[in-house]
Design an enzyme around this catalytic site. Structure first.
Site, PDB file in Angstrom:
ATOM      1  N   ASP A 184      -4.031  -6.502   5.382  1.00 39.66           N
ATOM      2  CA  ASP A 184      -5.009  -7.265   5.947  1.00 39.66           C
ATOM      3  C   ASP A 184      -4.842  -8.552   5.670  1.00 39.66           C
ATOM      4  O   ASP A 184      -5.543  -9.609   6.255  1.00 39.66           O
ATOM      5  CB  ASP A 184      -6.631  -6.670   6.018  1.00 39.66           C
ATOM      6  CG  ASP A 184      -6.741  -5.466   6.947  1.00 39.66           C
ATOM      7  OD1 ASP A 184      -5.979  -5.438   7.822  1.00 39.66           O
ATOM      8  OD2 ASP A 184      -7.172  -4.441   6.558  1.00 39.66           O
ATOM      9  N   LYS A 244       8.449 -16.681 -11.245  1.00 37.61           N
ATOM     10  CA  LYS A 244       7.955 -15.781 -11.553  1.00 37.61           C
ATOM     11  C   LYS A 244       6.395 -16.192 -12.463  1.00 37.61           C
ATOM     12  O   LYS A 244       6.692 -16.935 -13.329  1.00 37.61           O
ATOM     13  CB  LYS A 244       8.738 -14.714 -12.664  1.00 37.61           C
ATOM     14  CG  LYS A 244       8.271 -13.606 -13.126  1.00 37.61           C
ATOM     15  CD  LYS A 244       9.414 -12.765 -13.851  1.00 37.61           C
ATOM     16  CE  LYS A 244       8.640 -11.682 -14.540  1.00 37.61           C
ATOM     17  NZ  LYS A 244       9.348 -11.350 -15.780  1.00 37.61           N
ATOM     18  N   LYS A 300     -10.590  -3.516  20.006  1.00 40.07           N
ATOM     19  CA  LYS A 300      -9.035  -3.948  20.125  1.00 40.07           C
ATOM     20  C   LYS A 300      -8.475  -3.555  21.708  1.00 40.07           C
ATOM     21  O   LYS A 300      -7.507  -3.848  22.131  1.00 40.07           O
ATOM     22  CB  LYS A 300      -7.862  -3.527  19.422  1.00 40.07           C
ATOM     23  CG  LYS A 300      -8.352  -3.542  17.771  1.00 40.07           C
ATOM     24  CD  LYS A 300      -7.191  -3.476  16.753  1.00 40.07           C
ATOM     25  CE  LYS A 300      -7.597  -3.429  15.513  1.00 40.07           C
ATOM     26  NZ  LYS A 300      -6.543  -3.402  14.508  1.00 40.07           N
ATOM     27  N   PHE A 357      -3.578   3.236  15.643  1.00 41.80           N
ATOM     28  CA  PHE A 357      -3.935   4.230  14.785  1.00 41.80           C
ATOM     29  C   PHE A 357      -5.038   3.566  13.781  1.00 41.80           C
ATOM     30  O   PHE A 357      -5.369   2.693  13.538  1.00 41.80           O
ATOM     31  CB  PHE A 357      -2.771   4.365  13.848  1.00 41.80           C
ATOM     32  CG  PHE A 357      -1.743   5.560  14.090  1.00 41.80           C
ATOM     33  CD1 PHE A 357      -0.852   5.244  15.495  1.00 41.80           C
ATOM     34  CD2 PHE A 357      -1.651   6.777  13.768  1.00 41.80           C
ATOM     35  CE1 PHE A 357      -0.114   6.063  15.833  1.00 41.80           C
ATOM     36  CE2 PHE A 357      -0.752   7.823  14.209  1.00 41.80           C
ATOM     37  CZ  PHE A 357      -0.042   7.394  15.552  1.00 41.80           C
ATOM     38  N   PRO A 365      -2.549 -12.034  10.511  1.00 43.82           N
ATOM     39  CA  PRO A 365      -2.775 -11.682  11.891  1.00 43.82           C
ATOM     40  C   PRO A 365      -2.826 -10.417  12.517  1.00 43.82           C
ATOM     41  O   PRO A 365      -2.225  -9.477  11.519  1.00 43.82           O
ATOM     42  CB  PRO A 365      -1.600 -12.476  12.729  1.00 43.82           C
ATOM     43  CG  PRO A 365      -0.601 -12.300  11.737  1.00 43.82           C
ATOM     44  CD  PRO A 365      -1.317 -12.572  10.430  1.00 43.82           C
ATOM     45  N   ASN A 377       0.987  -1.222  -0.008  1.00 44.47           N
ATOM     46  CA  ASN A 377       0.021   0.150  -0.095  1.00 44.47           C
ATOM     47  C   ASN A 377       0.958   1.331  -0.069  1.00 44.47           C
ATOM     48  O   ASN A 377       2.124   1.195  -0.031  1.00 44.47           O
ATOM     49  CB  ASN A 377      -0.983  -0.119   1.297  1.00 44.47           C
ATOM     50  CG  ASN A 377      -0.069  -0.061   2.569  1.00 44.47           C
ATOM     51  OD1 ASN A 377       0.403   0.638   2.783  1.00 44.47           O
ATOM     52  ND2 ASN A 377      -0.404  -1.216   3.196  1.00 44.47           N
ATOM     53  N   LYS A 410     -12.784   1.135  16.809  1.00 38.08           N
ATOM     54  CA  LYS A 410     -11.493   0.052  16.601  1.00 38.08           C
ATOM     55  C   LYS A 410     -10.930   0.201  18.210  1.00 38.08           C
ATOM     56  O   LYS A 410     -10.399  -0.863  18.625  1.00 38.08           O
ATOM     57  CB  LYS A 410     -10.624   0.607  15.689  1.00 38.08           C
ATOM     58  CG  LYS A 410     -10.922   0.290  14.188  1.00 38.08           C
ATOM     59  CD  LYS A 410     -10.078   0.780  13.177  1.00 38.08           C
ATOM     60  CE  LYS A 410     -10.681   0.477  11.960  1.00 38.08           C
ATOM     61  NZ  LYS A 410      -9.919   0.888  10.629  1.00 38.08           N
TER      62      LYS A 410
HETATM   63  N1  CTP Z   1      -2.844  -3.477  12.635  1.00 34.85           N
HETATM   64  C1  CTP Z   1      -1.762  -4.436  13.209  1.00 34.85           C
HETATM   65  N2  CTP Z   1      -2.052  -5.510  12.491  1.00 34.85           N
HETATM   66  C2  CTP Z   1      -2.938  -5.697  11.407  1.00 34.85           C
HETATM   67  C3  CTP Z   1      -3.671  -4.817  11.028  1.00 34.85           C
HETATM   68  C4  CTP Z   1      -3.814  -3.420  11.714  1.00 34.85           C
HETATM   69  O1  CTP Z   1      -1.207  -4.147  14.086  1.00 34.85           O
HETATM   70  N3  CTP Z   1      -3.059  -6.705  10.759  1.00 34.85           N
HETATM   71  C5  CTP Z   1      -2.815  -2.210  13.524  1.00 34.85           C
HETATM   72  C6  CTP Z   1      -2.391  -0.810  12.647  1.00 34.85           C
HETATM   73  O2  CTP Z   1      -0.937  -0.779  12.839  1.00 34.85           O
HETATM   74  C7  CTP Z   1      -3.204   0.063  13.096  1.00 34.85           C
HETATM   75  C8  CTP Z   1      -4.494  -0.562  13.579  1.00 34.85           C
HETATM   76  O3  CTP Z   1      -4.358  -1.591  13.825  1.00 34.85           O
HETATM   77  O4  CTP Z   1      -2.769   0.680  14.679  1.00 34.85           O
HETATM   78  C9  CTP Z   1      -5.591  -0.337  12.348  1.00 34.85           C
HETATM   79  O5  CTP Z   1      -6.550  -0.979  12.722  1.00 34.85           O
HETATM   80  P1  CTP Z   1      -7.412  -1.956  11.577  1.00 34.85           P
HETATM   81  O6  CTP Z   1      -8.842  -1.918  12.240  1.00 34.85           O
HETATM   82  O7  CTP Z   1      -6.571  -3.197  11.410  1.00 34.85           O
HETATM   83  O8  CTP Z   1      -7.132  -0.922  10.614  1.00 34.85           O
HETATM   84  P2  CTP Z   1      -7.588  -1.187   9.001  1.00 34.85           P
HETATM   85  O9  CTP Z   1      -6.665  -2.231   8.504  1.00 34.85           O
HETATM   86  O10 CTP Z   1      -7.707  -0.191   8.342  1.00 34.85           O
HETATM   87  O11 CTP Z   1      -9.201  -1.553   9.206  1.00 34.85           O
HETATM   88  P3  CTP Z   1     -10.358  -1.654   8.350  1.00 34.85           P
HETATM   89  O12 CTP Z   1      -9.901  -2.090   6.794  1.00 34.85           O
HETATM   90  O13 CTP Z   1     -11.545  -2.658   8.880  1.00 34.85           O
HETATM   91  O14 CTP Z   1     -10.715  -0.131   8.149  1.00 34.85           O
END
Ligand code: CTP
Length: 403
Positions: free
Chosen positions: A286, A296, A348, A330, A312, A217, A344
């Site tokens: 995610d 490749k 969490k 964040f 995870p 990303n 969130k």
């Molecule tokens: N985070 C993490 N590990 C992951 C995903 C996220 O540690 N696998 C942490 C990020 O660093 C951030 C927070 O979780 O501090 C973000 O929360 P999250 O709900 O996972 O955000 P998004 O992935 O943006 O969720 P969504 O797509 O549902 O908005």
């Protein structure tokens, strides 16, 4: 200059007297004035006679926007008291470059030129950045003088190791202007996290599809790096687990480089023992491809399906541990910031979360953020990420249970 780390406003309102001695590194002092000014400092230069042989007073005057002081005897409207007037109201005197001779004279408390007299008559901290040939630096007399100065409460910045103007290689180079400015900023920062260990994640993750392709990303890592720098400046032992970004390691930070979410999780768990704080800034993917092709993937003209499996959630996993450190999350949202961010934080089980709208901050140097905690929402004014990082550190230091 590393704006995202050191801040364009970090020295705002500070008056710095910069003493410049006669060494080849004096040319770097010109750049140092520029960097300090960019960080908001008011810089007055005191130039020794030998310093003026390397760089002219006019250069420092043009860069600092202030008159340059060169002699004990030019009062410059200070009633003949330049050595007193110049130091009054200063937040620090920084001598850069500091020659072996200047270190000796400062150690002895001499007052036979403007700069040495200024240092003796000061009522503010003194920092010196030595610059000399490596043998001059290693000589017992110089080391004795350095030890004396340290004993007197003077802060010694550097020197660095590397190639020298004389062609030799070794210890004795003046620290680079960026590093000196960062050290000055650290010097002024209240040590709100002294004795604490902070682990952070930053940047994107990269989830491989085959040896050359992957899913990632657009996170630049700037917010996480600014926050790691702010934690280190506030006195924390700081470990930064970073995805792939194009940023240098902030001073005082131990960086562990990773690529995928799984590697990031492993590195975080390994760094966690003894941590007081965990700050998850990384934009962790995610999902990752269910399998990674060893070779490749060749195009076939047919649609290609890649099965993705969930990664995870590192933050949720750390926050759920019985011995969890103080966890900060964040959330970057495209809408309904309050509802999603606070949701969130609660799901969490985080004591603190920083939320922002993607349109406000992603990729840029500024951000508009809101801190969420058990007390409610605390909006921060739009500001450079470095400034926001400092406010986040101040907020979490207030919430942190006593050590
Ligand atoms: N985070 C993490 N590990 C992951 C995903 C996220 O540690 N696998 C942490 C990020 O660093 C951030 C927070 O979780 O501090 C973000 O929360 P999250 O709900 O996972 O955000 P998004 O992935 O943006 O969720 P969504 O797509 O549902 O908005």
């Amino acid at each position: 200059m590393r704006d995202y780390i050191d801040g364009i406003d970090g020295l705002h309102g500070r008056k710095i007297v910069l003493g410049v001695c006669g060494g080849i590194a004096a040319y770097k002092a010109a750049e140092l004035v520029r960097v300090l000014k960019k960080m908001g400092a008011d810089v007055c230069v005191a130039l020794t006679g030998s310093g003026a042989r390397f760089v002219s007073a006019l250069t420092f005057q043009a860069l600092s926007g202030n008159p340059v002081w060169t002699s004990l005897w030019d009062g410059q409207g200070a009633g003949g008291m330049a050595h007193i007037a110049l130091g009054r109201g200063a937040d620090a005197i920084l001598v850069a470059p500091a020659t072996a001779d200047m270190l000796a004279r400062l150690a002895q408390g001499r007052a036979d030129d403007l700069l040495s007299t200024l240092c003796l008559a000061r009522d503010c901290p003194l920092l010196v950045a030595p610059a000399m040939n490596r043998q001059m630096w290693e000589r017992a007399a110089t080391q004795r003088n350095v030890a004396t100065l340290q004993g007197d409460g003077v802060t010694i910045l550097g020197p660095a190791e590397g190639e020298q103007a004389c062609g030799e290689t070794g210890l004795g180079r003046m620290l680079e202007p960026d590093a000196l400015a960062a050290a000055l900023l650290a010097f002024f920062t209240p040590k709100l996290l002294a004795g604490r260990r902070v682990v952070l994640t930053a940047g994107p993750t990269f989830e491989a599809i085959d040896p050359v392709r992957g899913i990632t990303n657009s996170s630049t890592g700037k917010m996480g790096y600014a926050l790691a720098a702010a934690c280190a400046r506030a006195g924390a032992e700081t470990v930064l687990v970073s995805g792939p970004v194009a940023l240098p390691v902030p001073d005082g930070v131990c960086r562990i480089e990773v690529t995928s979410a799984l590697r990031m999780r492993d590195a975080v768990l390994a760094a966690l023992p003894g941590a007081d704080v965990f700050i998850a800034v990384a934009a962790v993917a995610d999902y990752r491809p269910a399998t990674v092709d060893g070779h490749k993937i060749k195009k076939s003209g047919e649609p290609l399906r890649i099965e993705l499996v969930p990664n995870p959630d590192i933050l949720a996993e750390v926050a759920a541990r019985p011995d969890a450190p103080f966890c900060v999350g964040f959330a970057a949202e495209s809408r309904d910031l309050d509802a999603y961010a606070e949701g969130k934080r609660q799901s969490k089980r985080l004591p603190m979360l920083v939320g922002n709208l993607i349109a406000d901050g992603l990729g840029g140097d500024e951000n508009t953020a809101v801190i969420y905690d058990a007390e409610g929402r605390h909006p921060l004014p739009r500001a450079p990420k470095t400034f926001i990082a400092r406010q986040i550190v101040e907020h979490l230091a207030r919430l942190l249970p006593a050590a």
